[in-house]
Design an enzyme around this catalytic site. Structure first.
Site, short mmCIF file in Angstrom:
data_model
loop_
_atom_site.label_atom_id
_atom_site.label_comp_id
_atom_site.label_asym_id
_atom_site.label_seq_id
_atom_site.Cartn_x
_atom_site.Cartn_y
_atom_site.Cartn_z
N ILE A 289 -15.04 2.29 0.53
CA ILE A 289 -15.07 2.63 1.96
C ILE A 289 -14.62 4.07 2.18
O ILE A 289 -15.11 4.76 3.08
CB ILE A 289 -14.20 1.62 2.77
CG1 ILE A 289 -14.53 1.68 4.27
CG2 ILE A 289 -12.72 1.84 2.57
CD1 ILE A 289 -15.74 0.88 4.63
N SER B 218 -5.55 7.92 -5.67
CA SER B 218 -6.30 6.85 -6.29
C SER B 218 -5.55 6.47 -7.56
O SER B 218 -5.22 7.33 -8.36
CB SER B 218 -7.72 7.32 -6.61
OG SER B 218 -8.24 6.59 -7.70
N ARG B 219 -5.28 5.20 -7.70
CA ARG B 219 -4.55 4.77 -8.91
C ARG B 219 -5.36 5.05 -10.15
O ARG B 219 -4.82 5.23 -11.24
CB ARG B 219 -4.18 3.29 -8.82
CG ARG B 219 -3.01 3.07 -7.86
CD ARG B 219 -2.44 1.69 -8.01
NE ARG B 219 -3.48 0.68 -7.78
CZ ARG B 219 -3.27 -0.62 -7.86
NH1 ARG B 219 -2.08 -1.08 -8.20
NH2 ARG B 219 -4.24 -1.48 -7.63
N LYS C 163 -9.10 -1.28 8.51
CA LYS C 163 -8.89 -2.65 8.95
C LYS C 163 -8.81 -3.56 7.74
O LYS C 163 -9.49 -3.27 6.75
CB LYS C 163 -10.02 -3.09 9.89
CG LYS C 163 -11.41 -3.20 9.22
CD LYS C 163 -11.72 -4.62 8.85
CE LYS C 163 -12.81 -4.74 7.85
NZ LYS C 163 -13.17 -6.06 7.41
#
Lengths: 309, 309
Positions: free
Chosen positions: B14, B36-37, B89
């Site tokens: 997303i 970002s891991r 969301k």
């Protein structure tokens, strides 16, 4: 000062055992009627809230003690008539309904009081005071009892919206949120659903809180058959130990009994209701119900043996 | 006016598909880093929010697009650093967490924006306008898709806190609450849990609303294998029919296409974020998540066939 003419809507065991004597014992209130679908409440008794409202025009307040599901419609009708409302716990079946009642009462200028009777136990105020500036090292809620002893014949507790073990467990949540110096958040947990039930018979939950540095947990279980336990056991960072026993009625500090001065759950609750009406204020506390909803949002589900009560 | 230096925290699909182009397309924002891991977001990329905050000191805002569970801790850290926040969301894993973030952002004077991207579809504003003073005769939400097509390999949607069919269904709730002229309350429903899942794969729900005189329902189902349908079909008391199609992207009024003028979901969402930051306001909308929680509170539970995606 003339007493506040008050009706009890939903005349079951809690109304008879607690609300009637609390109203009778407080000169600020006068019991002006009741609603019971079975027609067995104090006179004048009606079988619907509409009939009561039509027949008792000078009514000023009502305690709604029906099961949670029908409360919202009754409460809306009462607020539209300008009544001050006391709602038994849990205030409504859903969080959305409470928000709407909050809005309606505010718009109407009436008092809305979502009560959590366990918060009015003698030990609760004392525990809250002792924890006011504390860091929490650990908290363990143990709320164990036998559903067969406490809810005989009430299979509806396992029907949709019946709350299951959260029916007593929400009392623990209401006490914990009252005494802790910061909010509680559900982190994770496991909910145990009997094979024939729509609500859990037990729940093991863990929480976090900005006030805590260590583990916070709740063990709610309706499967205990040898007696009951309703305790909240808290260790603080400075090494103190608080034990709220018997649902909040007793408090131990480092093993010693703390004298409490409460006047009793429901007498205290009605005293607060009178204050709120005098100040034209509302007290709408959704935290205990929100903790139940949040437990359902994040909980793991396990199926256990079917149950009949 | 210098652009608002903004990071994306949680760099998945997303973020890549929607947030990066929306930020690039809005001169009010400048992408200043990502987390970002897996270390695969736009440069400068970090593997933790703490590292990002330490390395990019002039950061002003962040979009948190991780899965719901870790958002609360990340958001608290960001608010403590004075960042304006946009939350994908659903904003958090629980309702309690959102309330705390609301409180923290208010205390810190930062903007908190709980986004519901479906609300920014072209047809939604038009539908809201048409329904502004309407009485609702009926509403039928149909949100049917194939979980195998839309969530391949994402078994976590069935893990605790994974939301199940409410992951898409909450988009429908966010649109319905945006267009209706009064709140929605869950009345009852049935939730279908796969035997191996902690979240439902389907839900049939009914609602009430002060704006409605007839039936309001939602059918959410992840078991549709022949295409998908994301519609909200509304009849008003004056005989009009509104059909929001394709998740809100298209609107029909009495069968005729209504021209919509939206700039696209995420561009519109970032335009709103800039407005909120300019006005030092927050927009915290918990209604869609509360409808999920309330569905779990009152829903009937049925067990259905196990699922693997």
């Amino acid at each position: 000062m003339k007493p506040i003419r008050t009706a009890i809507i939903g005349f079951g065991k809690i109304a008879e055992d607690q609300h009637v004597p609390a109203i009778a014992g407080n000169p600020r209130f006068e019991l002006a009627g009741s609603v019971s679908r079975q027609g067995k409440g104090p006179a004048p008794n009606f079988t619907s809230a509409e009939d009561l409202l039509a027949a008792v025009p000078d009514l000023q307040a009502a305690a709604i003690t029906t099961p949670p599901r029908p409360r919202f419609d009754i409460a809306r009708t009462c607020i539209a008539r300008g009544l001050h409302l006391l709602l038994e716990k849990p205030p409504c079946a859903t969080l959305g309904e409470i928000e709407e009642l909050r809005r309606l009462a505010e718009a109407a200028g009436t008092t809305l009081f979502t009560t959590w009777h366990a918060q009015h136990n003698g030990g609760v105020a004392a525990a809250k005071k002792l924890l006011a500036d504390a860091r929490i090292r650990s908290m363990k809620i143990t709320w164990h009892e036998d559903v067969h002893k406490w809810h005989p014949g009430q299979q509806w507790v396992f029907e949709p919206g019946g709350f299951g073990v959260f029916d007593p467990g929400i009392n623990a949540f209401s006490v914990a949120t009252a005494i802790l110096p910061a909010p509680l958040f559900v982190r994770e947990g496991t909910l145990f659903f009997p094979a024939n039930a729509h609500t859990p018979i037990a729940a093991e939950l863990s929480f976090t809180s900005p006030a805590a540095d260590g583990p916070l947990s709740a063990s709610l279980d309706w499967r205990k058959t040898d007696g009951e336990e309703w305790t909240i056991d808290i260790e603080t960072a400075d090494g103190s130990r608080l034990q709220l026993l018997d649902g909040g009625a007793r408090l131990l500090l480092n093993g010693d009994e703390v004298a409490t001065s409460g006047i009793g759950e429901y007498p205290d609750l009605y005293a607060r209701f009178a204050q709120l009406i005098d100040c034209r204020e509302s007290l709408v506390d959704v935290e205990p119900l929100r903790l139940v909803a949040d437990s359902l949002l994040v909980g793991k589900r396990e199926t256990v043996e079917a149950v009949t009560v």
